[in-house]
Design a protein around this motif. Structure first.
Motif, PDB file in Angstrom:
ATOM      1  N   GLY A 106       0.797  -1.218   0.000  1.00  0.00           N
ATOM      2  CA  GLY A 106       0.000   0.000   0.000  1.00  0.00           C
ATOM      3  C   GLY A 106       0.825   1.261   0.000  1.00  0.00           C
ATOM      4  O   GLY A 106       0.302   2.349   0.207  1.00  0.00           O
ATOM      5  N   GLN A 107       2.131   1.152  -0.237  1.00  0.00           N
ATOM      6  CA  GLN A 107       3.010   2.316  -0.237  1.00  0.00           C
ATOM      7  C   GLN A 107       3.249   2.792  -1.665  1.00  0.00           C
ATOM      8  O   GLN A 107       3.358   1.990  -2.584  1.00  0.00           O
ATOM      9  CB  GLN A 107       4.350   1.979   0.424  1.00  0.00           C
ATOM     10  N   MET A 108       3.371   4.110  -1.799  1.00  0.00           N
ATOM     11  CA  MET A 108       3.660   4.691  -3.103  1.00  0.00           C
ATOM     12  C   MET A 108       5.119   4.442  -3.448  1.00  0.00           C
ATOM     13  O   MET A 108       6.021   4.718  -2.663  1.00  0.00           O
ATOM     14  CB  MET A 108       3.374   6.192  -3.069  1.00  0.00           C
ATOM     15  N   MET A 109       5.370   3.919  -4.629  1.00  0.00           N
ATOM     16  CA  MET A 109       6.727   3.606  -5.057  1.00  0.00           C
ATOM     17  C   MET A 109       7.403   4.843  -5.651  1.00  0.00           C
ATOM     18  O   MET A 109       6.752   5.766  -6.132  1.00  0.00           O
ATOM     19  CB  MET A 109       6.718   2.486  -6.104  1.00  0.00           C
ATOM     20  N   SER A 110       8.719   4.853  -5.594  1.00  0.00           N
ATOM     21  CA  SER A 110       9.526   5.913  -6.182  1.00  0.00           C
ATOM     22  C   SER A 110      10.805   5.277  -6.712  1.00  0.00           C
ATOM     23  O   SER A 110      11.035   4.065  -6.554  1.00  0.00           O
ATOM     24  CB  SER A 110       9.855   6.978  -5.136  1.00  0.00           C
ATOM     25  N   PHE A 111      11.622   6.104  -7.369  1.00  0.00           N
ATOM     26  CA  PHE A 111      12.883   5.568  -7.906  1.00  0.00           C
ATOM     27  C   PHE A 111      13.716   4.929  -6.804  1.00  0.00           C
ATOM     28  O   PHE A 111      14.246   3.834  -6.962  1.00  0.00           O
ATOM     29  CB  PHE A 111      13.674   6.695  -8.575  1.00  0.00           C
ATOM     30  N   SER A 112      13.815   5.606  -5.656  1.00  0.00           N
ATOM     31  CA  SER A 112      14.670   5.087  -4.580  1.00  0.00           C
ATOM     32  C   SER A 112      14.113   3.816  -3.979  1.00  0.00           C
ATOM     33  O   SER A 112      14.862   2.876  -3.704  1.00  0.00           O
ATOM     34  CB  SER A 112      14.849   6.151  -3.494  1.00  0.00           C
ATOM     35  N   SER A 113      12.797   3.746  -3.761  1.00  0.00           N
ATOM     36  CA  SER A 113      12.225   2.544  -3.152  1.00  0.00           C
ATOM     37  C   SER A 113      12.294   1.353  -4.101  1.00  0.00           C
ATOM     38  O   SER A 113      12.564   0.226  -3.675  1.00  0.00           O
ATOM     39  CB  SER A 113      10.778   2.805  -2.726  1.00  0.00           C
ATOM     40  N   VAL A 114      12.085   1.591  -5.393  1.00  0.00           N
ATOM     41  CA  VAL A 114      12.202   0.500  -6.367  1.00  0.00           C
ATOM     42  C   VAL A 114      13.652   0.038  -6.478  1.00  0.00           C
ATOM     43  O   VAL A 114      13.942  -1.153  -6.533  1.00  0.00           O
ATOM     44  CB  VAL A 114      11.672   0.950  -7.746  1.00  0.00           C
ATOM     45  N   PHE A 115      14.574   1.002  -6.476  1.00  0.00           N
ATOM     46  CA  PHE A 115      15.990   0.632  -6.535  1.00  0.00           C
ATOM     47  C   PHE A 115      16.394  -0.174  -5.306  1.00  0.00           C
ATOM     48  O   PHE A 115      17.186  -1.117  -5.399  1.00  0.00           O
ATOM     49  CB  PHE A 115      16.857   1.890  -6.635  1.00  0.00           C
ATOM     50  N   ALA A 116      15.851   0.193  -4.141  1.00  0.00           N
ATOM     51  CA  ALA A 116      16.175  -0.529  -2.915  1.00  0.00           C
ATOM     52  C   ALA A 116      15.753  -1.986  -3.017  1.00  0.00           C
ATOM     53  O   ALA A 116      16.505  -2.893  -2.648  1.00  0.00           O
ATOM     54  CB  ALA A 116      15.498   0.141  -1.720  1.00  0.00           C
ATOM     55  N   VAL A 117      14.537  -2.224  -3.523  1.00  0.00           N
ATOM     56  CA  VAL A 117      14.069  -3.603  -3.673  1.00  0.00           C
ATOM     57  C   VAL A 117      14.887  -4.332  -4.728  1.00  0.00           C
ATOM     58  O   VAL A 117      15.300  -5.486  -4.548  1.00  0.00           O
ATOM     59  CB  VAL A 117      12.570  -3.619  -4.039  1.00  0.00           C
ATOM     60  N   MET A 118      15.153  -3.642  -5.853  1.00  0.00           N
ATOM     61  CA  MET A 118      15.919  -4.265  -6.931  1.00  0.00           C
ATOM     62  C   MET A 118      17.335  -4.623  -6.489  1.00  0.00           C
ATOM     63  O   MET A 118      17.858  -5.697  -6.820  1.00  0.00           O
ATOM     64  CB  MET A 118      15.956  -3.315  -8.130  1.00  0.00           C
ATOM     65  N   PHE A 119      17.960  -3.726  -5.729  1.00  0.00           N
ATOM     66  CA  PHE A 119      19.355  -3.956  -5.350  1.00  0.00           C
ATOM     67  C   PHE A 119      19.503  -5.191  -4.476  1.00  0.00           C
ATOM     68  O   PHE A 119      20.549  -5.851  -4.494  1.00  0.00           O
ATOM     69  CB  PHE A 119      19.900  -2.723  -4.622  1.00  0.00           C
ATOM     70  N   ASN A 120      18.464  -5.515  -3.716  1.00  0.00           N
ATOM     71  CA  ASN A 120      18.542  -6.721  -2.887  1.00  0.00           C
ATOM     72  C   ASN A 120      18.646  -7.987  -3.719  1.00  0.00           C
ATOM     73  O   ASN A 120      19.166  -8.994  -3.243  1.00  0.00           O
ATOM     74  CB  ASN A 120      17.319  -6.802  -1.967  1.00  0.00           C
ATOM     75  N   GLY A 121      18.156  -7.914  -4.941  1.00  0.00           N
ATOM     76  CA  GLY A 121      18.310  -9.076  -5.813  1.00  0.00           C
ATOM     77  C   GLY A 121      19.713  -9.227  -6.365  1.00  0.00           C
ATOM     78  O   GLY A 121      20.024 -10.227  -7.011  1.00  0.00           O
ATOM     79  N   CYS A 122      20.550  -8.217  -6.123  1.00  0.00           N
ATOM     80  CA  CYS A 122      21.927  -8.254  -6.636  1.00  0.00           C
ATOM     81  C   CYS A 122      22.962  -8.514  -5.547  1.00  0.00           C
ATOM     82  O   CYS A 122      24.153  -8.545  -5.818  1.00  0.00           O
ATOM     83  CB  CYS A 122      22.268  -6.925  -7.320  1.00  0.00           C
ATOM     84  N   THR A 123      22.513  -8.654  -4.305  1.00  0.00           N
ATOM     85  CA  THR A 123      23.463  -8.778  -3.199  1.00  0.00           C
ATOM     86  C   THR A 123      24.057 -10.164  -3.078  1.00  0.00           C
ATOM     87  O   THR A 123      24.894 -10.404  -2.214  1.00  0.00           O
ATOM     88  CB  THR A 123      22.767  -8.429  -1.871  1.00  0.00           C
ATOM     89  N   GLY A 124      23.640 -11.081  -3.923  1.00  0.00           N
ATOM     90  CA  GLY A 124      24.189 -12.436  -3.852  1.00  0.00           C
ATOM     91  C   GLY A 124      25.636 -12.532  -4.267  1.00  0.00           C
ATOM     92  O   GLY A 124      26.240 -13.612  -4.176  1.00  0.00           O
ATOM     93  N   ILE A 125      26.251 -11.412  -4.703  1.00  0.00           N
ATOM     94  CA  ILE A 125      27.657 -11.470  -5.119  1.00  0.00           C
ATOM     95  C   ILE A 125      28.568 -11.850  -3.962  1.00  0.00           C
ATOM     96  O   ILE A 125      29.678 -12.339  -4.178  1.00  0.00           O
ATOM     97  CB  ILE A 125      28.119 -10.135  -5.725  1.00  0.00           C
TER      98      ILE A 125
END
Length: 841
Positions: free
Chosen positions: A206-225
């Protein structure tokens, strides 16, 4: 992976999604280069990034970042478990608004039910991690095969599936709202509509998304390095496996993300991408396989973060940085698996699961990971800048520029995502740094700060050109000769106040012959001297030497101490007298606490009846040698009787004073106040008064005058000199007609002869034969004159004449100095040979 790409593309559009991937993988790429460099520079142990950072930057940075990396992995594991619960509920949950489900939709949906599902899935991860790294490796390989098959199926589905409408059921205030997402197949119109960003409300939070919030979620998918490096203690060849595995994973996932983003934008409308994160099942040619793949990939990521957190916790516990707080995490199974660390990590993840929703903790996890990545880059940058010969990584594809870009990228993205969370994380890191700095035990890992300091000091020492020295910027650079620190503790502290931010060296001569010894006897003593410097809290270096005599040893130290433009210009000696030495260390506050042992490896003091290590002639010879080398000389008498803390802090009035006698009392026929030596004496008294502990003291300058010499004119001239030199001092006129009259009455000079000739040749400054012309009666009278000036000062500064040219007169010269300073209390005899005062701006 595909679901995450759909979430990003749905809200950000193709252009911003590609920009997000580029920024994220730029940061990750720079960090990977640093990880590979550190990983190939030596043997790695358990702990991954924590181990790299702690061994490079020291325990403070390593421990604080280790805790934050542990928390990041804990939150990351919870994040993936919540994501898996979300996927399970989306597939098998009872639709909102319905009390009973139908078909496969049988799972109730509520906060507590979803917490229960998360707990069960986390328990499954716990079981795998408890078995050990081998079963985890097999499980992840199986999951990799499943994910690869799913990915292949999804890519085929974009081409094979016909256009279709996907009904989407969303909860609403009035009940259920149904919308239709559309899979259009490859369509230029669909691609055009999905190019720009269109941020909307995330239907799961129910939260409004923004560039920073979407990037935060996306970046977690890249932390497996960091998953591979976290397993560094379980890999057979971490220096070989980590670079290859990590770089391959980064390149592969970056290409897949970009490919999926383009395919989704070209085939799915915005409603489908934003309102149904599980739309890939609906368009797949084999939907059950997509479901299995999503579950497997998310479960693998959760296990990866859980086992990574446990390995970091185990490494922190094993290094004893937090003492007993992490003692439980040290326990391992018979096979070496840190089971208690796994269980503690599982408990932490379980606590985080109470937060509920996926995106609630995404920004915090991202901030923590970015902070860890920035520190990994910082560690590599520090190693590169330190230019240590032992930093020879076999991985060569990095420079300090890549490290710096990685740090900058991480810091910028931290504050773009959440300024509040970034500031709070940095504050938490600072608190951990301070706590570890003061509470953690010293380590034997080596400190990169020492290497960096060495590198910078060497560079600036080379820039410190002695040819550019100017009297305006002169400062005292002291070499204090210490026979035994037990009898010199207060003198060491006093000279520390005199150095005025200059060089301070404690010198010691050991009377031994290296040819007759099996090894250097000074090396074992070095630690005792350095501990002494630490305990006394003085800013001094230590320089020890071997010599056949004390005089030769002092010469060596005067020639060799210091480096470049930082060389001693002033020699300080204790006074040569027959007073029995007192053990000052035994009474010093730094050594009187119950926890401290007074012995530091120094021998006991010389007994009063024991012979001295040097003769009176040799002592005066040391003074003469220093003056020949153009070094200023200070002789300190009875400084061990100076209780600085009591003298300077007593509330009595008037304030403590420093008495300054800038006239050569042993040369009454040459009462000059403006020669080099007098000005140097004034400078040293002023420097002492400028020290923080001595600022309450007042300078009193004594002007010796005779009748008929216009004393007020002399006083005014001296006052003007003090004004020009910016020295604040009270001037006191002291008549000494009776003293000088006594001198001329008792003076016995042979008519003509060599004495007169030598004096005419040498002049006043060399003090050739005056030793024989000054009687003991005169010297006692001069001593009484100094002693009668009240109130008694804290310390006195007196003019030190040059030793006579005739070495046979050395004992008489020393005898006269002893008479002059007898009973005066703390006294410093000063002789300066260099210009040290300036009236210029």
């Amino acid at each position: 992976l595909p679901s995450l790409a759909g979430f990003v593309v749905g809200h950000a559009g193709l252009y911003q999604a590609l920009a997000m991937f580029a920024v994220a993988y730029f940061i990750i790429g720079m960090t990977v280069l640093s990880v590979c460099a550190i990983a190939t520079n030596g043997a790695l142990d358990a702990g991954g990034a924590y181990y790299m950072i702690s061994r490079a930057l020291g325990p403070e940075f390593g421990g604080s970042i280790g805790i934050m990396f542990f928390l990041a992995n804990v939150c990351g594991s919870a994040l993936y478990v919540l994501g898996l619960v979300e996927a399970v509920v989306d597939s098998f949950g009872i639709p909102p608004g319905q009390e009973t489900g139908s078909g496969v939709h049988v799972l109730p949906q509520s906060y507590w039910y979803e917490l229960l599902y998360g707990t069960l899935l986390l328990a499954l991860c716990l079981l795998v991690c408890l078995v050990g790294a081998s079963i985890y490796a097999k499980a992840t390989f199986l999951i990799f095969l499943i994910v690869a098959a799913v990915l292949g199926t999804i890519l085929v589905s974009f081409f094979a599936t016909r256009p279709l409408k996907v009904p989407i059921h969303l909860p609403n205030v009035s009940g259920n709202e149904t919308d239709n997402g559309v899979f259009t197949g490859f369509s230029l119109e669909t691609l055009r509509h999905n190019l720009g960003g269109h941020y909307d409300v995330d239907y799961t939070t129910g939260q409004m998304m923004s560039f920073s919030s979407v990037f935060a979620v996306m970046f977690n998918g890249c932390t497996g390095i960091m998953a591979g490096s976290n397993m560094s203690g379980d890999l057979k060849r971490p220096s070989y496996s980590i670079p290859r595995g990590t770089i391959s994973a980064v390149l592969f996932t970056y290409l897949v993300y970009n490919l999926l983003a383009f395919l989704m934008c070209a085939t799915c409308n915005r409603i489908l991408l934003q309102k149904d994160y599980g739309f890939l099942r609906d368009i797949s040619i084999f939907p059950p396989l997509v479901t299995v793949g999503i579950y497997a990939a998310t479960l693998s990521a959760a296990m990866s973060n859980l086992i990574g957190a446990s390995r970091i916790l185990y490494a922190l516990a094993r290094d004893d940085l937090f003492g007993r707080a992490l003692a439980l995490a040290k326990k391992t199974s018979a096979s070496g698996n840190p089971v208690m660390a796994v269980i503690l990590s599982w408990l932490m993840v379980q606590v985080v699961l109470f937060s509920g929703k996926l995106n609630t903790i995404a920004s915090v996890v991202t901030i923590f990971f970015l902070l860890v990545y920035a520190t990994v880059n910082l560690a590599c940058l520090a190693l590169e800048w330190a230019s240590a010969p032992n930093f020879r990584p076999t991985f060569q594809y990095f420079t300090w520029h890549t490290c710096l870009l990685g740090i900058a990228g991480c810091c910028v993205m931290m504050f773009l995502i959440s300024p509040v969370s970034a500031s709070a994380s940095l504050g938490f890191l600072l608190l951990l740094l301070l706590a570890l700095h003061y509470l953690s035990p010293s380590s034997t890992w080596g400190y990169i700060s020492q290497a960096l300091i060495f590198h910078q000091v060497r560079k600036y020492l080379l820039m410190l050109d002695v040819r550019k020295d100017h009297v305006k910027f002169w400062r005292p650079q002291m070499l204090l000769m210490v026979q035994n620190p037990r009898g010199s503790a207060r003198l060491i502290d006093f000279v520390n106040d005199l150095k005025k931010s200059g060089l301070y060296v404690l010198g010691h001569v050991e009377l031994q012959d290296l040819d007759m010894l099996p090894s250097d006897p000074l090396q074992p003593q070095q630690d005792s001297w350095l501990s002494l410097v630490d305990k006394l809290n003085v800013k001094a270096f230590v320089s020890l030497t071997l010599a056949p005599s004390v005089r030769h040893g002092v010469r060596q130290l005067l020639f060799t101490s210091g480096l470049g433009g930082m060389r001693p210009n002033t020699l300080v000696l204790g006074f040569y007298d027959d007073e029995a030495p007192q053990d000052g260390l035994a009474r010093h506050p730094a050594f009187t606490s119950a926890r401290e042992e007074v012995p530091l490896g120094f021998p006991p003091l010389r007994a009063p009846a024991s012979p001295k290590l040097l003769s009176a002639r040799e002592y005066v010879g040391i003074v003469a040698d220093a003056l020949k080398m153009l070094r200023n000389v200070l002789l300190a008498r009875q400084l061990e009787s100076l209780d600085k803390a009591w003298e300077l802090r007593r509330a009595a009035s008037p304030p403590p004073t420093i008495h300054v006698w800038p006239v050569n009392l042993l040369r009454p026929d040459s009462a000059r106040y403006a020669d080099t030596c007098s000005l140097f004496l004034l400078q040293m008294a002023c420097v002492l008064n400028m020290a923080r502990a001595w600022r309450r003291a007042r300078l009193r300058l004594f002007l010796c005058v005779e009748a008929g010499t216009m004393p007020h004119a002399q006083e005014e001239k001296l006052r003007q000199l003090l004004k020009d030199l910016r020295i604040q001092a009270q001037i006191q006129l002291v008549p000494w007609d009776a003293i000088t009259h006594l001198h001329w009455q008792t003076c016995q000079r042979p008519p003509g002869g060599p004495a007169e000739e030598e004096e005419e040749e040498e002049g006043v400054v060399n003090f050739p034969t005056n030793t024989t012309q000054v009687s003991d009666e005169y010297v006692r009278a001069a001593n009484k004159l100094v002693l009668e000036q009240s109130p008694a000062p804290t310390v006195r500064f007196l003019y030190l004449p040059r030793p006579p040219a005739d070495t046979s007169l050395y004992p008489l010269y020393l005898h006269q100095l002893e008479l002059l300073t007898r009973g005066l209390g703390p006294t410093v005899l000063v002789h300066g040979v260099s210009a040290v005062t300036s009236t210029q701006l």
